[in-house]
Design a protein around this motif. Sequence first.
Motif, short mmCIF file in Angstrom:
data_model
loop_
_atom_site.label_atom_id
_atom_site.label_comp_id
_atom_site.label_asym_id
_atom_site.label_seq_id
_atom_site.Cartn_x
_atom_site.Cartn_y
_atom_site.Cartn_z
N ASP A 1 -5.13 5.87 -4.56
CA ASP A 1 -5.75 5.21 -3.41
C ASP A 1 -5.59 3.71 -3.58
O ASP A 1 -5.04 3.25 -4.59
N TYR A 2 -6.05 2.95 -2.61
CA TYR A 2 -5.96 1.50 -2.70
C TYR A 2 -7.20 0.89 -2.05
O TYR A 2 -7.88 1.50 -1.24
N ASP B 1 -4.67 3.82 8.86
CA ASP B 1 -4.51 4.22 7.46
C ASP B 1 -3.41 5.29 7.37
O ASP B 1 -3.52 6.35 7.97
N LEU C 1 1.38 4.07 -3.05
CA LEU C 1 1.11 5.49 -2.86
C LEU C 1 2.35 6.33 -3.17
O LEU C 1 2.26 7.39 -3.77
N LEU D 1 -9.55 12.95 0.08
CA LEU D 1 -9.70 11.60 -0.46
C LEU D 1 -11.16 11.23 -0.68
O LEU D 1 -11.46 10.23 -1.34
N HIS E 1 1.00 10.56 1.13
CA HIS E 1 0.73 11.58 0.12
C HIS E 1 1.38 12.92 0.49
O HIS E 1 1.94 13.61 -0.37
N THR F 1 -4.51 13.14 -6.41
CA THR F 1 -4.74 13.10 -4.96
C THR F 1 -3.86 14.11 -4.24
O THR F 1 -4.32 14.80 -3.31
N SER G 1 -2.36 6.61 4.43
CA SER G 1 -2.41 7.24 3.11
C SER G 1 -2.08 8.72 3.16
O SER G 1 -1.31 9.23 2.34
N SER H 1 -8.60 13.59 4.90
CA SER H 1 -9.12 12.39 4.26
C SER H 1 -10.52 12.62 3.69
O SER H 1 -10.81 12.24 2.56
N ARG I 1 0.83 -1.21 0.00
CA ARG I 1 0.00 0.00 0.00
C ARG I 1 0.87 1.26 0.00
O ARG I 1 0.66 2.17 -0.79
#
Length: 230
Positions: A97-98, A193, A91, A185, A199, A159, A195, A181, A87
Amino acid sequence: MPRVLLIDDDRELLELLRDYLQGDGFSVSAATDGHTGLKAVLGDAPDIVVLDVMMPGINGMQVLTQIRTLSPVPVLMLTAKGDDTDRIMGLELGADDYVPKPCTPRELAARLRAILKRSQNAPSQKQDTRVPITVGALTLWPAKRRAQRAGKDLALTSTEFSLLEVLARHAGETVSKQQLSEEGLGRPLSRFDRSIDVHVSGIRQKFGLLSDGSSPIQTVIRMGYQLVVE
C-alpha cells in the motif's frame, strides 16, 4: 508489539513518526538510507516496513525491488502527494500500500494496522481460515497465506493474497472494487485510487491463463472483477 522499520532520510520526520508509533503500541527501528534499511530488513526481522520513495543514493524503488528478493515482509510506501507514477510503480514492484506525504502519524498508524491485520490473517467471526478454499485448479490456505494453481505455488504478496482470497470466496460472482478495497486492503476505496487495478494486474501475471487464452480474473466493466471457475 508489532515491529515497524522506518526507512527515510528525513530525520525530523523519522523522529516524529517514531515517537507517535511507539506511543501507539509499536516497536520502532529506523534507517536513514537504503543500504542500512536493507540490512535492517534481514537483521531486525520487522513485521512491516515503511519506505520513502525519494532518498539519495539508492532510492525507495530500488530498495523495494531488493526487499522483494529477500523477504515477503509487507511494505508501505511513502510517496509524493499527487504522484501517481510512483504509487503505481511501487505497487507493481510489490508494495502492499502507499500513503502520500505529508501524512499524519495517525493515518500512517491506521494503515499499518490494516496491513498487519490482513497479512497476519486475524481470525474472522464469519470465516474459518483453517479451511482451504478450492476454486477449480486454485487452492488457497488462508491460515498459511499460501496459494497454489494446478499444484504450483503462487508467489503472491500479502496484499495480492488478500485480494485473491476475496475473489475466491465469491468465485463466479462480480466483486466491486469497493468491496475488494474494504475486505482486501482494509480501507474504503478513495476516488482515483488505482491500487486494486494494479494489484489485480500483478495477480493475473502470476496466475497464468486459461486453456482458451483468457485470464481467470475477468474485468466486469464499471462494476469490478470476477474469478472464473475453471
